[in-house]
Design a protein around this motif. Structure first.
Motif, PDB file in Angstrom:
ATOM      1  N   TRP A  14       0.820  -1.195   0.000  1.00 20.64           N
ATOM      2  CA  TRP A  14       0.000   0.000   0.000  1.00 20.64           C
ATOM      3  C   TRP A  14       0.866   1.261   0.000  1.00 20.64           C
ATOM      4  N   LEU A  15       1.957   1.244   0.753  1.00 14.05           N
ATOM      5  CA  LEU A  15       2.826   2.423   0.829  1.00 14.05           C
ATOM      6  C   LEU A  15       3.459   2.732  -0.514  1.00 14.05           C
ATOM      7  N   LEU A  16       3.672   1.719  -1.355  1.00  9.87           N
ATOM      8  CA  LEU A  16       4.262   1.922  -2.678  1.00  9.87           C
ATOM      9  C   LEU A  16       3.210   1.972  -3.781  1.00  9.87           C
ATOM     10  N   GLY A  17       1.955   1.790  -3.424  1.00 10.17           N
ATOM     11  CA  GLY A  17       0.870   1.896  -4.382  1.00 10.17           C
ATOM     12  C   GLY A  17       0.513   0.569  -5.015  1.00 10.17           C
ATOM     13  N   SER A  18      -0.758   0.261  -5.033  1.00 11.16           N
ATOM     14  CA  SER A  18      -1.232  -0.977  -5.651  1.00 11.16           C
ATOM     15  C   SER A  18      -2.696  -0.824  -6.018  1.00 11.16           C
ATOM     16  N   LEU A  19      -3.062  -1.389  -7.171  1.00  8.78           N
ATOM     17  CA  LEU A  19      -4.455  -1.405  -7.609  1.00  8.78           C
ATOM     18  C   LEU A  19      -5.039  -2.810  -7.521  1.00  8.78           C
ATOM     19  N   GLY A  20      -4.329  -3.687  -6.817  1.00  7.78           N
ATOM     20  CA  GLY A  20      -4.738  -5.079  -6.763  1.00  7.78           C
ATOM     21  C   GLY A  20      -6.078  -5.305  -6.088  1.00  7.78           C
ATOM     22  N   GLY A  21      -6.494  -4.417  -5.208  1.00  7.36           N
ATOM     23  CA  GLY A  21      -7.771  -4.587  -4.519  1.00  7.36           C
ATOM     24  C   GLY A  21      -8.912  -3.811  -5.143  1.00  7.36           C
ATOM     25  N   ALA A  22      -8.757  -3.358  -6.386  1.00  7.75           N
ATOM     26  CA  ALA A  22      -9.779  -2.529  -7.031  1.00  7.75           C
ATOM     27  C   ALA A  22     -11.086  -3.292  -7.209  1.00  7.75           C
ATOM     28  N   LEU A  50       4.262  -6.569  -8.627  1.00  3.82           N
ATOM     29  CA  LEU A  50       5.079  -5.515  -8.049  1.00  3.82           C
ATOM     30  C   LEU A  50       4.186  -4.344  -7.663  1.00  3.82           C
ATOM     31  N   PRO A  51       4.559  -3.559  -6.666  1.00  3.13           N
ATOM     32  CA  PRO A  51       3.824  -2.324  -6.403  1.00  3.13           C
ATOM     33  C   PRO A  51       3.903  -1.382  -7.606  1.00  3.13           C
ATOM     34  N   VAL A  52       2.811  -0.705  -7.899  1.00  2.00           N
ATOM     35  CA  VAL A  52       2.786   0.205  -9.049  1.00  2.00           C
ATOM     36  C   VAL A  52       3.804   1.326  -8.868  1.00  2.00           C
ATOM     37  N   GLY A  53       3.999   1.762  -7.624  1.00  2.00           N
ATOM     38  CA  GLY A  53       4.947   2.842  -7.372  1.00  2.00           C
ATOM     39  C   GLY A  53       6.365   2.498  -7.769  1.00  2.00           C
ATOM     40  N   VAL A  54       6.708   1.208  -7.742  1.00  2.00           N
ATOM     41  CA  VAL A  54       8.039   0.797  -8.195  1.00  2.00           C
ATOM     42  C   VAL A  54       8.190   1.069  -9.686  1.00  2.00           C
ATOM     43  N   ILE A  55       7.162   0.749 -10.461  1.00  2.00           N
ATOM     44  CA  ILE A  55       7.214   0.964 -11.913  1.00  2.00           C
ATOM     45  C   ILE A  55       7.272   2.446 -12.235  1.00  2.00           C
ATOM     46  N   THR A  56       6.428   3.245 -11.596  1.00  2.66           N
ATOM     47  CA  THR A  56       6.442   4.683 -11.888  1.00  2.66           C
ATOM     48  C   THR A  56       7.768   5.314 -11.491  1.00  2.66           C
ATOM     49  N   ALA A  57       8.398   4.802 -10.423  1.00  7.49           N
ATOM     50  CA  ALA A  57       9.702   5.339 -10.026  1.00  7.49           C
ATOM     51  C   ALA A  57      10.781   4.936 -11.021  1.00  7.49           C
ATOM     52  N   VAL A  58      10.760   3.672 -11.479  1.00 15.37           N
ATOM     53  CA  VAL A  58      11.760   3.202 -12.441  1.00 15.37           C
ATOM     54  C   VAL A  58      11.667   4.005 -13.737  1.00 15.37           C
ATOM     55  N   VAL A  59      10.451   4.329 -14.148  1.00 18.31           N
ATOM     56  CA  VAL A  59      10.260   5.140 -15.355  1.00 18.31           C
ATOM     57  C   VAL A  59      10.491   6.615 -15.051  1.00 18.31           C
ATOM     58  N   GLY A  60      10.011   7.059 -13.897  1.00 17.01           N
ATOM     59  CA  GLY A  60      10.011   8.485 -13.600  1.00 17.01           C
ATOM     60  C   GLY A  60      11.364   9.069 -13.298  1.00 17.01           C
ATOM     61  N   VAL A  61      12.220   8.343 -12.585  1.00 17.88           N
ATOM     62  CA  VAL A  61      13.521   8.899 -12.211  1.00 17.88           C
ATOM     63  C   VAL A  61      14.363   9.254 -13.434  1.00 17.88           C
ATOM     64  N   PRO A  62      14.626   8.311 -14.367  1.00 19.40           N
ATOM     65  CA  PRO A  62      15.430   8.695 -15.536  1.00 19.40           C
ATOM     66  C   PRO A  62      14.737   9.718 -16.422  1.00 19.40           C
ATOM     67  N   TRP A 103      -0.528   1.637 -18.019  1.00 21.26           N
ATOM     68  CA  TRP A 103       0.607   0.826 -18.454  1.00 21.26           C
ATOM     69  C   TRP A 103       1.527   0.462 -17.292  1.00 21.26           C
ATOM     70  N   ALA A 104       1.689   1.360 -16.326  1.00 22.71           N
ATOM     71  CA  ALA A 104       2.503   1.034 -15.152  1.00 22.71           C
ATOM     72  C   ALA A 104       1.881  -0.123 -14.381  1.00 22.71           C
ATOM     73  N   ASP A 105       0.563  -0.100 -14.238  1.00 23.40           N
ATOM     74  CA  ASP A 105      -0.114  -1.192 -13.535  1.00 23.40           C
ATOM     75  C   ASP A 105       0.000  -2.495 -14.322  1.00 23.40           C
ATOM     76  N   LEU A 106      -0.113  -2.408 -15.638  1.00 24.30           N
ATOM     77  CA  LEU A 106       0.018  -3.611 -16.459  1.00 24.30           C
ATOM     78  C   LEU A 106       1.411  -4.216 -16.312  1.00 24.30           C
ATOM     79  N   LEU A 107       2.432  -3.383 -16.343  1.00 21.88           N
ATOM     80  CA  LEU A 107       3.798  -3.888 -16.157  1.00 21.88           C
ATOM     81  C   LEU A 107       3.984  -4.487 -14.767  1.00 21.88           C
ATOM     82  N   SER A 108       3.356  -3.892 -13.770  1.00 21.78           N
ATOM     83  CA  SER A 108       3.488  -4.427 -12.408  1.00 21.78           C
ATOM     84  C   SER A 108       2.889  -5.823 -12.308  1.00 21.78           C
ATOM     85  N   ARG A 109       1.911  -6.128 -13.174  1.00 19.50           N
ATOM     86  CA  ARG A 109       1.301  -7.462 -13.169  1.00 19.50           C
ATOM     87  C   ARG A 109       2.073  -8.462 -14.010  1.00 19.50           C
TER      88      ARG A 109
END
Length: 353
Positions: free
Chosen positions: A199-207, A325-337, A311-317
């Motif tokens: 939850w702290l890193l973001g997830s849509l798994g319980g939608a 994976l938490p969605v926040g991990v994907i957005t950070a991996v894309v967002g930082v660079p 797309w971030a959520d799709l990649l997390s799945r």
């Protein structure tokens, strides 16, 4: 109010770009529903969607696939689009409100406050009587409490100033995070701690479908208000003195922006967790195409944010399927660079500041 002149205007036609993003969003939603650990053919997805929308029936052999499409994946991708649109819209507003291109929806400390309520449910079993609504209600309630605390601490007789908002929000965010950390370390290890981290890193798994209307209505109303005040945001981004000269009351507008952004942020964080970088990165990307005029930016930013988060959520799945994976991990991996590249380009968002 005199109409402000925006810096760095863009001659890029708005309608074709918006239409292109709209089509891209529809395609992204279809991909988000069709792809996953158990793939579903695009033709079957369309057939199941039609059956769900019209109340039609499907054969017993298609029952499992229909459930995956209509009850699990579709509410998830729709909620992802809504959350992405909300975070991007609020990101535009917060950057104008505090006149800081590095600000995002979480700079006010609201997401950290929501984390306290969410983890009270996940780790301590609080509000168990609310059933499936316990997490969302607790997170939203603590987000509102955090909003009230930030507002009370940052407000002065002269109103809300950008610097005080940033400093107060940042300081209180650290305090909320400390409370959350104590709760995580004090709880029994196991699935609860893992759920808290997700939850702290973001997830849509319980939608679920029940979460979509509340989030969608809140985001739509918040966006409509921001769009109506786009010219005032243009003035505010150029400085308080300029805004006042153009007939805008900076203190009043900043207070209204604070309430709107807090409500939208609290709502989306309550259903998705703390997903970072969307509200920070999307406004910059959109300004590269649309210029600094908020009347244009607020048309494209929600569409771009929705596409990005779907797309971030799709990649997390997909990356560690069947695990997620938490969605926040994907957005950070894309967002930082991406953000570092934007910084190196030397773009000057917010009216050239």
């Amino acid at each position: 109010m005199r109409r402000p002149t925006t810096a760095n205007p863009s001659r890029t036609p708005l309608a074709p770009v918006a239409a292109g993003l709209g089509l891209l969003l529809l395609g992204s939603l279809l991909c988000g529903v069709a792809l996953g650990a158990a793939g579903v053919a695009a033709a079957d997805v369309l057939r199941f969607l039609w059956a769900g929308l019209t109340g039609g029936t499907v054969s017993a052999a298609d029952g499992a696939a229909y459930t995956i499409v209509w009850e699990i994946r579709l509410p998830r991708v729709v909620l992802g689009a809504v959350v992405g649109a909300g975070l991007a819209s609020v990101g535009v507003a917060v950057q104008a409100m505090v006149r800081n291109a590095l600000a995002d929806p979480f700079v006010l400390g609201i997401s950290s406050g929501a984390a306290v309520g969410a983890n009270a449910v996940i780790l301590l079993g609080a509000f168990a009587g609310l059933g499936v609504w316990a997490l969302s209600v607790s997170a939203f309630g603590s987000a509102l409490a955090a909003m009230a605390l930030v507002y009370a601490a940052a407000r002065t007789p002269q109103g809300l100033t950008p610097l005080r908002l940033i400093l107060t929000g940042t300081a209180l965010a650290y305090g909320f995070e400390a409370v959350t950390t104590v709760m995580v370390f004090g709880a029994a290890r196991g699935e609860a701690a893992r759920s808290a981290m997700m939850w702290l890193l973001g997830s849509l798994g319980g939608a679920t479908w029940a979460q979509v209307p509340i989030a969608a209505v809140t985001v739509a109303l918040g966006w409509a208000w921001l769009r109506r005040r786009a010219e005032a945001l243009n003035a505010l981004a150029m400085g308080d003195e300029t805004a006042a000269a153009l007939g805008v009351r900076p203190d009043v507008l900043r207070r209204e922006l604070f309430l709107v952004t807090a409500a939208v942020t609290g709502t989306v964080v309550a259903v998705s967790g703390a997903i970072g970088f969307v509200g920070l990165m999307v406004p910059h990307l959109v300004r590269m195409v649309a210029g600094a005029d908020h009347r244009r930016v607020l048309v494209l930013a929600p569409l771009a944010g929705a596409v990005l988060l779907v797309w971030a959520d799709l990649l997390s799945r997909l990356l560690l399927a069947p695990a997620e994976l938490p969605v926040g991990v994907i957005t950070a991996v894309v967002g930082v660079p991406a953000f570092l590249l934007l910084m190196r380009r030397g773009d000057r968002p917010l009216g050239g500041r």
